[in-house]
Design an enzyme around this catalytic site. Structure first.
Site, PDB file in Angstrom:
ATOM      1  N   CYS A 135       0.827  -1.202   0.000  1.00 12.42           N
ATOM      2  CA  CYS A 135       0.000   0.000   0.000  1.00 12.42           C
ATOM      3  C   CYS A 135       0.871   1.266   0.000  1.00 12.42           C
ATOM      4  O   CYS A 135       2.031   1.235  -0.413  1.00 12.42           O
ATOM      5  CB  CYS A 135      -0.983  -0.010   1.168  1.00 12.42           C
ATOM      6  N   ASP A 204      -3.930   1.327   9.797  1.00 14.40           N
ATOM      7  CA  ASP A 204      -5.144   2.149   9.919  1.00 14.40           C
ATOM      8  C   ASP A 204      -5.667   2.135  11.339  1.00 14.40           C
ATOM      9  O   ASP A 204      -6.328   3.078  11.776  1.00 14.40           O
ATOM     10  CB  ASP A 204      -6.223   1.651   8.958  1.00 14.40           C
TER      11      ASP A 204
HETATM   12  C1  RUB Z   1      -4.180   3.037   3.319  1.00 16.43           C
HETATM   13  C2  RUB Z   1      -3.401   2.119   4.209  1.00 16.43           C
HETATM   14  C3  RUB Z   1      -2.182   2.687   4.873  1.00 16.43           C
HETATM   15  C4  RUB Z   1      -2.589   3.254   6.245  1.00 16.43           C
HETATM   16  C5  RUB Z   1      -1.487   4.069   6.882  1.00 16.43           C
HETATM   17  O1  RUB Z   1      -5.425   2.495   2.914  1.00 16.43           O
HETATM   18  O2  RUB Z   1      -3.756   0.982   4.446  1.00 16.43           O
HETATM   19  O3  RUB Z   1      -1.219   1.712   5.081  1.00 16.43           O
HETATM   20  O4  RUB Z   1      -3.722   4.088   6.098  1.00 16.43           O
HETATM   21  O5  RUB Z   1      -1.238   5.248   6.137  1.00 16.43           O
HETATM   22  P1  RUB Z   1      -6.367   3.348   1.946  1.00 16.43           P
HETATM   23  P2  RUB Z   1      -0.508   6.505   6.806  1.00 16.43           P
HETATM   24  O6  RUB Z   1      -5.592   3.624   0.692  1.00 16.43           O
HETATM   25  O7  RUB Z   1      -7.555   2.453   1.712  1.00 16.43           O
HETATM   26  O8  RUB Z   1      -6.773   4.603   2.670  1.00 16.43           O
HETATM   27  O9  RUB Z   1       0.785   6.012   7.350  1.00 16.43           O
HETATM   28  O10 RUB Z   1      -0.342   7.476   5.662  1.00 16.43           O
HETATM   29  O11 RUB Z   1      -1.391   7.022   7.872  1.00 16.43           O
END
Ligand code: RUB
Length: 321
Positions: A135, A204
């Site tokens: 991701c 998340d």
């Molecule tokens: C995004 C995702 C990221 C976390 C952490 O999922 O799984 O790994 O949100 O991101 P989506 P951050 O694309 O469905 O939102 O470290 O930027 O908070």
């Protein structure tokens, strides 16, 4: 004041931010939180309330609109709570000022947290290490960026992350940092695991037992990494700790539209079958080596200590009152 309901007084920029979060124009846990706080600030600045009670009701309505967009990223309710718990005062002006000050403070903390956790995570990486990502996570980016700033050379194997290909964002940003990037399909993770020194993912939500909720595919990746003895490091600011899990609540896993899986007529060609599109999965703590936060790194089993310290008051949702 007009006779509009609080819901009707929600500012268009709040509605726009909510719709961008729901459609994933704005995505990633920390970015969602920052956008929601920014929208609350606009709501506070633009709301012309007759009474402090009207002002508060309108702020709560704005928070509800933002909260209902995506259910899994706990950064969203944590951010709304951070701002609204600091709303105070007996006049509209004072309440407005306290919201704006809280929103500004939240943004400064988020920035500082990212820098601090980046350095902690970077200390785990050695010169010449290869990381595998899944991701796109701003916290993971902060770790690699800090490692590069420490003068370490880092290579990355980046999983494309179907169905929405957030790995493409990761690949581009890492490339811009000077990291040598190889993009692979998700199912190639095991094929490449022997070349990998660390699996680096974001989160998340982190539950009180140390389970990590992150983009669908993270748990399978963690199992593969564990099989090869490759450390799994979760880069996640404390904004990702889910206080509701301290009292036994489970994290809701978002199911998204099946249209995300198909182009054009592909769906019709397959026929009358069920299609599921869960956005996240849960990696049990036994597959996680460390959770890297701005407060240092923690074994997943001990994260509850930090959670109690930071969220002792529990998961209040003032906007539901
Ligand atoms: C995004 C995702 C990221 C976390 C952490 O999922 O799984 O790994 O949100 O991101 P989506 P951050 O694309 O469905 O939102 O470290 O930027 O908070």
């Amino acid at each position: 004041m007009s006779d509009d309901t609080a819901e009707e007084r929600v500012h268009p920029s709040v509605t726009e931010a909510a719709s961008d979060i729901a459609s994933m124009e704005i995505r990633g846990a920390a970015t969602i939180a920052a956008a929601a706080v920014d929208a609350l600030r606009t709501q506070a600045t633009e709301t012309e309330a007759a009474t402090p009670a009207d002002f508060t009701e309108t702020m709560y309505a704005a928070a509800r609109r933002l909260h209902e967009t995506r259910p899994t990223a706990v950064s969203l309710p944590n951010a709304l709570r951070y701002v609204l718990r600091r709303m105070d005062g007996t006049t509209v002006d004072r309440r407005r000022e306290t919201v704006v000050a809280a929103a500004d403070a939240f943004e400064r903390r988020l920035d500082r947290a990212r820098g601090d956790l980046g350095k902690v995570g970077a200390n785990r990486l050695r010169d010449g290490d290869v990381v595998m990502t899944h991701c796109h996570s701003t916290d993971v980016m902060a770790v690699v960026e800090a490692a590069v700033e420490q003068g370490k050379s880092v290579e990355a194997i980046v999983k494309e992350t179907r169905p929405r290909n957030q790995g493409h964002i990761t690949a581009r940003e890492l490339d811009e940092m000077g990291v040598d990037v190889t993009l692979v399909v998700d199912s190639a993770a095991r094929r490449y695991m022997n070349d990998v020194d660390h699996v680096l993912v974001g989160a998340d939500a982190i539950a009180a037992d140390g389970s990590v909720v992150n983009k669908i595919g993270t748990s399978g990746l963690a199992v593969v990494a564990r099989e090869r003895g490759t450390p799994i490091v979760v880069a996640a600011g404390t904004l990702k700790l889910d206080p509701a899990t301290m009292t036994g609540n489970a994290v809701e896993i978002e199911m998204r539209d099946e249209a995300e899986l198909f182009d054009g007529d592909e769906r019709d060609a397959i026929g009358d079958i069920t299609v599921d599109n869960p956005a996240f999965d849960v990696t049990p703590p036994r597959y996680v080596d460390a959770i890297v936060t701005e407060r240092g790194q923690f074994p997943p089993e001990s994260i509850v200590t930090l959670m109690r310290e930071l969220f002792g008051e529990g998961p209040t949702e003032p906007w539901q009152e």
